[in-house]
Design a protein around this motif. Structure first.
Motif, PDB file in Angstrom:
ATOM      1  N   SER A   1       0.725 -18.058 -11.008  1.00  0.00           N
ATOM      2  CA  SER A   1       0.829 -16.604 -11.139  1.00  0.00           C
ATOM      3  C   SER A   1       2.240 -16.160 -11.519  1.00  0.00           C
TER       4      SER A   1
ATOM      5  N   ASP B   1      -7.027   0.308   2.319  1.00  0.00           N
ATOM      6  CA  ASP B   1      -7.396   1.216   1.244  1.00  0.00           C
ATOM      7  C   ASP B   1      -8.676   1.969   1.603  1.00  0.00           C
TER       8      ASP B   1
ATOM      9  N   ALA C   1     -10.397 -11.042  -3.222  1.00  0.00           N
ATOM     10  CA  ALA C   1      -9.227 -10.707  -4.041  1.00  0.00           C
ATOM     11  C   ALA C   1      -8.003 -11.474  -3.562  1.00  0.00           C
ATOM     12  N   ASP C   2      -7.005 -11.561  -4.419  1.00  0.00           N
ATOM     13  CA  ASP C   2      -5.761 -12.244  -4.073  1.00  0.00           C
ATOM     14  C   ASP C   2      -4.582 -11.367  -4.472  1.00  0.00           C
ATOM     15  N   TYR C   3      -3.591 -11.269  -3.589  1.00  0.00           N
ATOM     16  CA  TYR C   3      -2.451 -10.385  -3.835  1.00  0.00           C
ATOM     17  C   TYR C   3      -1.584 -10.835  -4.995  1.00  0.00           C
TER      18      TYR C   3
ATOM     19  N   ASP D   1      -2.693 -12.440  -7.861  1.00  0.00           N
ATOM     20  CA  ASP D   1      -3.380 -12.451  -9.155  1.00  0.00           C
ATOM     21  C   ASP D   1      -4.572 -11.500  -9.065  1.00  0.00           C
ATOM     22  N   ALA D   2      -4.473 -10.370  -9.749  1.00  0.00           N
ATOM     23  CA  ALA D   2      -5.519  -9.348  -9.679  1.00  0.00           C
ATOM     24  C   ALA D   2      -6.839  -9.836 -10.266  1.00  0.00           C
ATOM     25  N   ASP D   3      -6.795 -10.867 -11.105  1.00  0.00           N
ATOM     26  CA  ASP D   3      -8.017 -11.372 -11.738  1.00  0.00           C
ATOM     27  C   ASP D   3      -8.680 -12.490 -10.944  1.00  0.00           C
TER      28      ASP D   3
ATOM     29  N   TRP E   1       4.555  -7.323  -1.620  1.00  0.00           N
ATOM     30  CA  TRP E   1       3.250  -7.354  -2.266  1.00  0.00           C
ATOM     31  C   TRP E   1       2.636  -5.962  -2.185  1.00  0.00           C
ATOM     32  N   GLN E   2       1.606  -5.725  -2.985  1.00  0.00           N
ATOM     33  CA  GLN E   2       0.973  -4.409  -3.016  1.00  0.00           C
ATOM     34  C   GLN E   2       0.017  -4.301  -1.826  1.00  0.00           C
TER      35      GLN E   2
ATOM     36  N   SER F   1      -3.248   0.020  -2.556  1.00  0.00           N
ATOM     37  CA  SER F   1      -3.302   0.313  -3.989  1.00  0.00           C
ATOM     38  C   SER F   1      -2.381   1.458  -4.388  1.00  0.00           C
TER      39      SER F   1
ATOM     40  N   TRP G   1       7.337  -3.515  -3.247  1.00  0.00           N
ATOM     41  CA  TRP G   1       6.413  -2.407  -3.480  1.00  0.00           C
ATOM     42  C   TRP G   1       6.659  -1.339  -2.434  1.00  0.00           C
TER      43      TRP G   1
END
Length: 292
Positions: free
Chosen positions: A27, A177, A213-215, A217-219, A259-260, A263, A273
């Motif tokens: 990443s 979120d 999900a992974d912090y 890699d958004a994909d 990390w984010q 969102s 962030w």
């Protein structure tokens, strides 16, 4: 602790982190280019505070990095002259750390051990009198027993040795979120989906979560998406360290994390962030402590 003896929460979490390793190594989030250029950097929070932990620099210090993942931060300290031992429960992460150390020519100043944190005394039976124990970002939430964590740190530190610890602020972990059907809140910069309370701050029971999900890699879509995590109030963590024989030197709260976390957070341009407008609540915390 043998693999068959691991409790279910540890097996579940280890499978999750085993799968994360190749995702993270590939990443952009974990940018290894500065490290490979001999100029490895930590996040601004650590860079500002670590001179308190090692005022004369890292050359010659013996450092134990607990929950080191694939060793990038461990090897930053090795590049600065420390002799480092990294410990992590993921064998893929440890293999990657060893490969990276060899690539960087740091084999002589680094050693990586695969072990569950609670088995650290058996994995390193000689406490060795480390000058610094270092552990940062996303560590204690995976551990059920914070008092034992603190005792392990004290066991490995020489008298006068220092702990550096940074993580998400536990008050921020109360939130998550909002659901898709929740209306956006109006912040100073316009409408935004502000995080909402989801978890109890004083909850002692584990949170059984499932998020593919992974912090980093958004994909990425993780197969081993289930995790088991714990809330540790700040006072509980500080008290555990004091009772284990450490003196707290400083506690800092931060309005940003690496990390984010939600969102709504925005990149600050320095690897952290933060909030888009008003700093609503602390996102991160850090502390230094000395073994008595």
């Amino acid at each position: 602790m043998a693999h068959a003896e691991l409790p279910e929460w540890a097996r579940v979490n280890r499978a999750h982190w085993d799968e994360k390793v190749p995702v993270h190594v590939a990443s952009e989030f974990y940018d290894l280019a500065p490290l490979r250029a001999g100029e490895g950097r930590l996040y601004p929070i650590e860079e500002a505070e670590l001179p308190i932990i090692a005022p004369e620099g890292w050359n010659g210090l013996r450092v134990l990095h607990l929950q080191c993942h694939f060793g990038a931060d461990t090897l930053v300290l090795a590049q600065r002259g420390a002799t480092v031992v990294g410990l992590d429960f993921s064998m893929p992460a440890v293999r990657q750390a060893r490969e990276l150390a060899t690539e960087l020519g740091l084999d002589d100043r680094s050693r990586f051990i695969c072990a569950d944190l609670y088995d650290a005394r058996h994995a390193l039976p000689d406490p060795e009198g480390f000058d610094v124990v270092y552990t940062t970002w996303g560590t204690i939430g995976w551990l059920p027993d914070i008092a034992e964590w603190a005792r392990i740190i004290a066991w490995f530190l020489r008298p006068g040795g220092r702990l550096y610890f940074a993580d998400g602020h536990p008050s921020a972990f109360v939130f998550d979120d909002p659901s898709d059907d929740q209306p956006a809140a109006l912040l100073d910069g316009g409408p935004a989906r502000f995080p909402t309370p989801q978890f109890g701050y004083f909850t002692s029971e584990p949170f059984d979560l499932d998020d593919p999900a992974d912090y980093a890699d958004a994909d990425a879509v993780l197969t081993h998406s289930r995790t088991v995590e714990w809330m540790h109030p700040l006072g509980q963590t500080l008290t555990a360290l004091v009772e284990a024989g450490l003196t707290i030197d400083f506690v800092h709260e931060h309005d940003a994390v690496p990390w984010q976390m939600y969102s709504v957070l925005e990149p600050r341009g320095d690897g952290l962030w933060g909030w888009p407008a008003t700093a609503w609540l602390p996102l991160g915390m850090s502390l230094g402590a000395t073994r008595r």
